[in-house]
Design an enzyme around this catalytic site. Structure first.
Site, PDB file in Angstrom:
ATOM      1  N   GLU A  54      15.498  83.883  85.785  1.00 57.69           N
ATOM      2  CA  GLU A  54      16.600  83.135  85.187  1.00 57.69           C
ATOM      3  C   GLU A  54      16.546  81.645  85.479  1.00 57.69           C
ATOM      4  O   GLU A  54      16.863  80.820  84.632  1.00 57.69           O
ATOM      5  CB  GLU A  54      17.936  83.712  85.653  1.00 57.69           C
ATOM      6  CG  GLU A  54      19.118  83.418  84.726  1.00 57.69           C
ATOM      7  CD  GLU A  54      19.701  82.040  84.880  1.00 57.69           C
ATOM      8  OE1 GLU A  54      20.327  81.548  83.916  1.00 57.69           O
ATOM      9  OE2 GLU A  54      19.546  81.438  85.961  1.00 57.69           O
ATOM     10  N   ASP A  55      16.135  81.266  86.689  1.00 60.18           N
ATOM     11  CA  ASP A  55      16.055  79.840  87.002  1.00 60.18           C
ATOM     12  C   ASP A  55      14.771  79.564  87.773  1.00 60.18           C
ATOM     13  O   ASP A  55      14.253  80.426  88.491  1.00 60.18           O
ATOM     14  CB  ASP A  55      17.276  79.391  87.806  1.00 60.18           C
ATOM     15  CG  ASP A  55      17.538  77.893  87.671  1.00 60.18           C
ATOM     16  OD1 ASP A  55      16.836  77.237  86.858  1.00 60.18           O
ATOM     17  OD2 ASP A  55      18.430  77.361  88.356  1.00 60.18           O
ATOM     18  N   HIS A 115      21.252  83.838  90.589  1.00 65.84           N
ATOM     19  CA  HIS A 115      21.485  83.197  89.285  1.00 65.84           C
ATOM     20  C   HIS A 115      20.845  81.803  89.338  1.00 65.84           C
ATOM     21  O   HIS A 115      19.638  81.690  89.500  1.00 65.84           O
ATOM     22  CB  HIS A 115      22.993  83.153  89.023  1.00 65.84           C
ATOM     23  CG  HIS A 115      23.371  82.967  87.594  1.00 65.84           C
ATOM     24  ND1 HIS A 115      24.643  83.192  87.118  1.00 65.84           N
ATOM     25  CD2 HIS A 115      22.666  82.568  86.513  1.00 65.84           C
ATOM     26  CE1 HIS A 115      24.700  82.960  85.829  1.00 65.84           C
ATOM     27  NE2 HIS A 115      23.514  82.556  85.443  1.00 65.84           N
ATOM     28  N   HIS A 135      25.758  86.693  92.866  1.00 69.56           N
ATOM     29  CA  HIS A 135      26.880  87.483  92.360  1.00 69.56           C
ATOM     30  C   HIS A 135      26.878  88.873  93.001  1.00 69.56           C
ATOM     31  O   HIS A 135      26.633  89.874  92.324  1.00 69.56           O
ATOM     32  CB  HIS A 135      26.810  87.612  90.832  1.00 69.56           C
ATOM     33  CG  HIS A 135      26.814  86.301  90.110  1.00 69.56           C
ATOM     34  ND1 HIS A 135      27.900  85.457  90.110  1.00 69.56           N
ATOM     35  CD2 HIS A 135      25.860  85.683  89.385  1.00 69.56           C
ATOM     36  CE1 HIS A 135      27.621  84.377  89.394  1.00 69.56           C
ATOM     37  NE2 HIS A 135      26.383  84.494  88.954  1.00 69.56           N
ATOM     38  N   ASN A 169      27.815  79.447  87.663  1.00 66.86           N
ATOM     39  CA  ASN A 169      26.629  79.681  86.846  1.00 66.86           C
ATOM     40  C   ASN A 169      25.408  78.976  87.428  1.00 66.86           C
ATOM     41  O   ASN A 169      24.389  79.595  87.688  1.00 66.86           O
ATOM     42  CB  ASN A 169      26.883  79.209  85.416  1.00 66.86           C
ATOM     43  CG  ASN A 169      25.787  79.602  84.456  1.00 66.86           C
ATOM     44  OD1 ASN A 169      24.653  79.165  84.568  1.00 66.86           O
ATOM     45  ND2 ASN A 169      26.125  80.460  83.503  1.00 66.86           N
ATOM     46  N   ASP A 170      25.509  77.675  87.633  1.00 68.18           N
ATOM     47  CA  ASP A 170      24.379  76.903  88.137  1.00 68.18           C
ATOM     48  C   ASP A 170      24.874  75.873  89.133  1.00 68.18           C
ATOM     49  O   ASP A 170      26.083  75.651  89.279  1.00 68.18           O
ATOM     50  CB  ASP A 170      23.632  76.242  86.973  1.00 68.18           C
ATOM     51  CG  ASP A 170      22.237  75.775  87.354  1.00 68.18           C
ATOM     52  OD1 ASP A 170      21.723  76.223  88.398  1.00 68.18           O
ATOM     53  OD2 ASP A 170      21.653  74.955  86.623  1.00 68.18           O
ATOM     54  N   ASN A 225      27.048  75.668  81.787  1.00 66.44           N
ATOM     55  CA  ASN A 225      25.866  76.435  82.160  1.00 66.44           C
ATOM     56  C   ASN A 225      24.975  75.602  83.071  1.00 66.44           C
ATOM     57  O   ASN A 225      25.382  75.223  84.147  1.00 66.44           O
ATOM     58  CB  ASN A 225      25.146  76.903  80.885  1.00 66.44           C
ATOM     59  CG  ASN A 225      24.312  78.141  81.110  1.00 66.44           C
ATOM     60  OD1 ASN A 225      23.402  78.145  81.928  1.00 66.44           O
ATOM     61  ND2 ASN A 225      24.606  79.207  80.379  1.00 66.44           N
ATOM     62  N   ASP A 270      20.254  76.528  77.923  1.00 61.67           N
ATOM     63  CA  ASP A 270      20.719  77.262  79.100  1.00 61.67           C
ATOM     64  C   ASP A 270      20.560  76.373  80.341  1.00 61.67           C
ATOM     65  O   ASP A 270      21.378  75.498  80.577  1.00 61.67           O
ATOM     66  CB  ASP A 270      19.938  78.571  79.226  1.00 61.67           C
ATOM     67  CG  ASP A 270      20.617  79.602  80.119  1.00 61.67           C
ATOM     68  OD1 ASP A 270      21.169  79.209  81.152  1.00 61.67           O
ATOM     69  OD2 ASP A 270      20.592  80.798  79.788  1.00 61.67           O
ATOM     70  N   ASN A 271      19.511  76.555  81.107  1.00 59.19           N
ATOM     71  CA  ASN A 271      19.290  75.720  82.292  1.00 59.19           C
ATOM     72  C   ASN A 271      18.544  74.440  81.937  1.00 59.19           C
ATOM     73  O   ASN A 271      17.789  74.391  80.954  1.00 59.19           O
ATOM     74  CB  ASN A 271      18.508  76.496  83.348  1.00 59.19           C
ATOM     75  CG  ASN A 271      19.345  77.570  83.997  1.00 59.19           C
ATOM     76  OD1 ASN A 271      20.517  77.369  84.312  1.00 59.19           O
ATOM     77  ND2 ASN A 271      18.765  78.745  84.199  1.00 59.19           N
TER      78      ASN A 271
END
Length: 364
Positions: A54-55, A115, A135, A169-170, A225, A270-271
């Site tokens: 995801e990141d 995340h 999370h 989220n970030d 985000n 997104d990122n």
């Protein structure tokens, strides 16, 4: 009879309103967009990463952290019972292979659900602090680790929670225990989160955190985000994915933020990754977000990478660098660069590594 009629009118009005909100949200998620492939030469999937990436955060020396195994409301997961992991990838190697980082004893690995991420490097001793949004059990925390490069491990230092951080989220680190975080949902409960987005409520925000002060520094967004900082650390960039917008904020000495500009893009960014040398922004994007939320193996969600140059100018340049219809990469969430190498990560799928400097290989 009159009461029944009134009740019927109210129900019909409510259903009509919810229907309109549903169609509006589906439109915001670009439900009818089909992506045309833009291929890059010299790309390969990273072996061992099958459940998300995801990141991605890349250190100045070319070591990359990759978060994997995210379980998130309404999003698919190919390994729902598997704990999350942090991979390390050395981009200096000719054939880099991801390695799972060991995490120190005492940290609850069973509920690890990573995340967004960020790093802070101490200027005095070069110690690397890795910040990870977590999370556990549908909660929201920030975990701070110390990176031990010699032993390929992470030493857990602290867990941060706060009432102003109900759903993170970030994150972008500012110091060893301070950061900005995007808060994507106002509510904590999954059902209320769904209602919040369906009603398209502008209740997302950006929060500043330090041990001595916690405050909301930007608000009124639909779905904050990815977040990052300019190389000179003067500007903060973050995404409102539901509004298809990249926001630029000026950072002040008291850590407050003031708006500078908003750049609208034609995809769901997104990122964000920032090239430390050029200042260019790279974003992993969802060309059709509806396919991500309503996952269909017969109609796969695609991936897209954009590069934003000169974002502070009057005429920033947005370039589509990569796009795939899902046949190779599903649900891209991040794109990060290091010396001509590009990593494209995904919410729940695989990870792609491309060498942008190498000549095209002859496949015949």
């Amino acid at each position: 009879m009159g009461k029944l009629l009134t009740f019927g009118v109210v129900v019909a009005a409510l259903l009509g309103f919810l229907g309109e909100r549903f169609l509006n949200y589906r439109s915001k998620m670009l439900y009818d967009r089909e992506v045309e492939n833009i291929e890059l030469p010299n790309c390969r999937l990273l072996k061992g990463i099958d459940y998300g990436s995801e990141d991605v955060v890349i250190l100045p020396n070319g070591l990359a952290f990759i978060s994997s195994g995210l379980k998130f409301p309404l999003l698919p997961s190919f390994a729902p019972d598997r704990p999350g992991e942090i991979f390390l990838l050395d981009l200096n190697e000719n054939d880099p292979k991801p390695v799972v980082l060991r995490i120190s004893r005492g940290f609850d690995l069973t509920s690890f659900n990573p995340h967004g991420m960020s790093v802070h490097i101490d200027e005095t001793d070069n110690v690397v602090y890795l910040f990870v949004v977590n999370h556990p059990n549908h909660g929201s925390t920030v975990e701070i680790f110390k990176f031990d490069e010699e032993n390929n491990s992470l030493l857990h230092l602290k867990t941060i929670t706060h009432d102003l951080l109900p759903s993170i989220n970030d994150i972008v680190a500012l110091g060893p225990d301070s950061f900005y975080a995007t808060v994507d949902f106002y509510f904590r409960a999954t059902t209320m989160k769904v209602i919040e987005k369906l009603l398209y409520l502008p209740w997302s925000s950006v929060v500043y955190y330090s041990p001595t002060e916690v405050k909301e520094v930007a608000s009124g967004f639909y779905f904050t985000n990815g977040i990052n900082i300019s190389p000179a650390r003067k500007y903060i960039y973050f995404v409102d994915i539901a509004d298809r917008a990249v926001h630029v904020m000026e950072k002040h000495d008291n850590n407050s933020l003031t708006p500078v500009k908003v750049l609208t893009v034609e995809t769901l960014a997104d990122n964000l990754d920032v090239d430390p040398f050029t200042g260019d922004l790279w974003a992993g994007c969802h060309p059709n977000g509806w396919k991500v939320f309503v996952y269909d193996p017969e109609n796969l969600p695609g991936s897209e990478v954009i590069r934003i140059q000169n974002i502070l100018s009057d005429e920033p340049v947005v370039t589509r660098v990569y796009a795939n219809n899902g046949s190779v990469l599903q649900g891209s969430s991040v794109a990060a660069v290091y010396e001509g190498k590009l990593i494209v990560g995904t919410v729940f799928h695989k990870a792609l590594l491309c060498d942008l400097n190498e000549p095209v290989q002859d496949t015949e």
